[in-house]
Scaffold this motif. Structure first.
Motif, PDB file in Angstrom:
ATOM      1  N   GLY A  23      83.465  69.314  -7.954  1.00  0.00           N
ATOM      2  CA  GLY A  23      82.178  69.014  -8.578  1.00  0.00           C
ATOM      3  C   GLY A  23      82.222  69.607  -9.817  1.00  0.00           C
ATOM      4  O   GLY A  23      81.739  68.934 -10.833  1.00  0.00           O
ATOM      5  N   LYS A  24      82.800  70.674 -10.054  1.00  0.00           N
ATOM      6  CA  LYS A  24      82.687  71.361 -11.342  1.00  0.00           C
ATOM      7  C   LYS A  24      83.539  70.516 -12.434  1.00  0.00           C
ATOM      8  O   LYS A  24      82.996  70.199 -13.688  1.00  0.00           O
ATOM      9  CB  LYS A  24      83.158  72.735 -11.382  1.00  0.00           C
ATOM     10  CG  LYS A  24      82.165  73.764 -10.908  1.00  0.00           C
ATOM     11  CD  LYS A  24      82.853  75.284 -10.947  1.00  0.00           C
ATOM     12  CE  LYS A  24      81.949  76.051 -10.187  1.00  0.00           C
ATOM     13  NZ  LYS A  24      82.536  77.730 -10.054  1.00  0.00           N
ATOM     14  N   ARG A  25      84.784  69.968 -11.742  1.00  0.00           N
ATOM     15  CA  ARG A  25      85.642  69.226 -12.622  1.00  0.00           C
ATOM     16  C   ARG A  25      84.876  67.771 -13.048  1.00  0.00           C
ATOM     17  O   ARG A  25      84.852  67.210 -14.242  1.00  0.00           O
ATOM     18  CB  ARG A  25      86.923  68.958 -12.068  1.00  0.00           C
ATOM     19  CG  ARG A  25      87.585  70.285 -12.061  1.00  0.00           C
ATOM     20  CD  ARG A  25      88.954  69.780 -11.643  1.00  0.00           C
ATOM     21  NE  ARG A  25      90.017  71.105 -11.894  1.00  0.00           N
ATOM     22  CZ  ARG A  25      90.837  71.330 -10.836  1.00  0.00           C
ATOM     23  NH1 ARG A  25      91.167  70.607  -9.844  1.00  0.00           N
ATOM     24  NH2 ARG A  25      91.773  72.477 -10.949  1.00  0.00           N
ATOM     25  N   PHE A  26      84.172  67.240 -11.961  1.00  0.00           N
ATOM     26  CA  PHE A  26      83.504  66.030 -12.218  1.00  0.00           C
ATOM     27  C   PHE A  26      82.295  66.282 -13.402  1.00  0.00           C
ATOM     28  O   PHE A  26      81.962  65.187 -14.159  1.00  0.00           O
ATOM     29  CB  PHE A  26      82.822  65.270 -10.872  1.00  0.00           C
ATOM     30  CG  PHE A  26      83.678  64.502  -9.952  1.00  0.00           C
ATOM     31  CD1 PHE A  26      84.064  63.398 -10.420  1.00  0.00           C
ATOM     32  CD2 PHE A  26      84.242  64.873  -8.614  1.00  0.00           C
ATOM     33  CE1 PHE A  26      84.946  62.712  -9.698  1.00  0.00           C
ATOM     34  CE2 PHE A  26      84.783  64.311  -8.150  1.00  0.00           C
ATOM     35  CZ  PHE A  26      85.501  63.119  -8.481  1.00  0.00           C
ATOM     36  N   GLY A  27      81.481  67.506 -13.334  1.00  0.00           N
ATOM     37  CA  GLY A  27      80.526  67.822 -14.248  1.00  0.00           C
ATOM     38  C   GLY A  27      81.266  67.700 -15.683  1.00  0.00           C
ATOM     39  O   GLY A  27      80.664  67.142 -16.373  1.00  0.00           O
ATOM     40  N   LYS A  28      82.302  68.457 -15.855  1.00  0.00           N
ATOM     41  CA  LYS A  28      83.155  68.305 -17.116  1.00  0.00           C
ATOM     42  C   LYS A  28      83.444  67.086 -17.614  1.00  0.00           C
ATOM     43  O   LYS A  28      83.222  66.623 -18.717  1.00  0.00           O
ATOM     44  CB  LYS A  28      84.006  69.264 -16.935  1.00  0.00           C
ATOM     45  CG  LYS A  28      83.792  70.857 -16.890  1.00  0.00           C
ATOM     46  CD  LYS A  28      84.965  71.739 -16.925  1.00  0.00           C
ATOM     47  CE  LYS A  28      84.957  72.995 -16.669  1.00  0.00           C
ATOM     48  NZ  LYS A  28      85.899  74.025 -16.487  1.00  0.00           N
ATOM     49  N   GLY A  81      82.116  64.102 -16.729  1.00  0.00           N
ATOM     50  CA  GLY A  81      80.824  63.378 -16.870  1.00  0.00           C
ATOM     51  C   GLY A  81      80.493  63.665 -18.304  1.00  0.00           C
ATOM     52  O   GLY A  81      80.285  62.798 -19.106  1.00  0.00           O
ATOM     53  N   GLY A  82      80.444  65.059 -18.599  1.00  0.00           N
ATOM     54  CA  GLY A  82      79.980  65.490 -19.946  1.00  0.00           C
ATOM     55  C   GLY A  82      80.961  64.897 -21.101  1.00  0.00           C
ATOM     56  O   GLY A  82      80.253  64.513 -22.370  1.00  0.00           O
ATOM     57  N   LEU A  83      82.190  65.083 -20.818  1.00  0.00           N
ATOM     58  CA  LEU A  83      83.114  64.530 -21.856  1.00  0.00           C
ATOM     59  C   LEU A  83      82.769  63.036 -22.064  1.00  0.00           C
ATOM     60  O   LEU A  83      82.976  62.294 -23.108  1.00  0.00           O
ATOM     61  CB  LEU A  83      84.677  65.015 -21.745  1.00  0.00           C
ATOM     62  CG  LEU A  83      84.916  66.288 -21.779  1.00  0.00           C
ATOM     63  CD1 LEU A  83      86.326  66.546 -20.887  1.00  0.00           C
ATOM     64  CD2 LEU A  83      85.016  66.742 -23.255  1.00  0.00           C
ATOM     65  N   PHE A  84      82.507  62.255 -20.945  1.00  0.00           N
ATOM     66  CA  PHE A  84      82.474  60.809 -21.135  1.00  0.00           C
ATOM     67  C   PHE A  84      81.315  60.471 -21.670  1.00  0.00           C
ATOM     68  O   PHE A  84      80.985  59.572 -22.641  1.00  0.00           O
ATOM     69  CB  PHE A  84      82.460  59.907 -19.562  1.00  0.00           C
ATOM     70  CG  PHE A  84      83.614  59.826 -19.050  1.00  0.00           C
ATOM     71  CD1 PHE A  84      84.845  58.970 -19.869  1.00  0.00           C
ATOM     72  CD2 PHE A  84      84.049  60.120 -17.759  1.00  0.00           C
ATOM     73  CE1 PHE A  84      85.616  58.537 -19.286  1.00  0.00           C
ATOM     74  CE2 PHE A  84      85.300  59.663 -17.128  1.00  0.00           C
ATOM     75  CZ  PHE A  84      86.134  58.950 -17.955  1.00  0.00           C
ATOM     76  N   GLY A  85      80.053  61.295 -21.536  1.00  0.00           N
ATOM     77  CA  GLY A  85      78.957  61.151 -22.203  1.00  0.00           C
ATOM     78  C   GLY A  85      79.108  61.458 -23.709  1.00  0.00           C
ATOM     79  O   GLY A  85      78.575  60.655 -24.716  1.00  0.00           O
ATOM     80  N   GLY A  86      79.929  62.421 -23.966  1.00  0.00           N
ATOM     81  CA  GLY A  86      80.317  62.514 -25.593  1.00  0.00           C
ATOM     82  C   GLY A  86      80.891  61.625 -26.047  1.00  0.00           C
ATOM     83  O   GLY A  86      80.769  61.258 -27.293  1.00  0.00           O
ATOM     84  N   ALA A  87      81.828  61.133 -25.369  1.00  0.00           N
ATOM     85  CA  ALA A  87      82.390  59.807 -25.863  1.00  0.00           C
ATOM     86  C   ALA A  87      81.633  58.527 -26.411  1.00  0.00           C
ATOM     87  O   ALA A  87      81.762  57.896 -27.179  1.00  0.00           O
ATOM     88  CB  ALA A  87      83.783  59.681 -24.873  1.00  0.00           C
ATOM     89  N   GLY A  88      80.720  58.497 -25.356  1.00  0.00           N
ATOM     90  CA  GLY A  88      79.835  57.294 -25.503  1.00  0.00           C
ATOM     91  C   GLY A  88      79.227  57.571 -26.624  1.00  0.00           C
ATOM     92  O   GLY A  88      78.840  56.575 -27.561  1.00  0.00           O
TER      93      GLY A  88
END
Length: 139
Positions: free
Chosen positions: A47-52, A54-61
């Motif tokens: 879950g922690k890895r998915f959170g990180k 997801g945050g990186l994907f959001g930043g990339a977006g």
């Protein structure tokens, strides 16, 4: 197993079958609890890895949107070499509006195909299975 229903242990003493079953039950319960704790720890880590991620994907977006904005500005600047700046901006805005309308229409079409949000084919299949079971039960 001896004649009275008990088992001999390694030390040679006898244990009743009930105690052996009870001990096996306790050990199985402990094993299940341990496995559940292990699964919980593993899922927490994932879950922690998915959170990180997801945050990186959001930043990339976000950076991707900024990149597209810079590209639009560059296209307007390039067109402004031959046209007035307002005309270049208007042309680019019109082109983006057409792309937006097309994407919205295609998205609406896809959502309409997915509605209603229930597994209709599976429900029909289950209904057919139930009808067949009822038919065979009546024979």
């Amino acid at each position: 197993m001896t004649a009275d229903g008990s088992h001999r242990t390694v030390s040679g003493t006898q244990e009743p079958v009930g105690e052996l079953v009870q001990r096996a039950s306790r050990q199985l319960s402990q094993l299940v609890r341990d496995e559940m704790r292990l699964a919980q720890a593993e899922m927490t880590q994932k879950g922690k890895r998915f959170g990180k991620g997801g945050g990186l994907f959001g930043g990339a977006g976000l950076v991707g949107v900024l990149t597209l904005q810079a590209l639009v500005a560059a296209v307007i600047a390039a067109l402004s070499l031959t046209l007035d700046v307002w005309a270049a901006a208007l042309i680019v805005t019109g082109a983006l509006a057409v792309v937006t309308a097309l994407m919205a229409a295609l998205g609406k079409q896809q959502v309409s195909k997915a509605s209603p949000p229930k597994p209709e084919q599976t429900m029909d299949s289950v209904k057919a299975d139930v009808a067949e079971i009822k038919e065979k039960a009546q024979r």
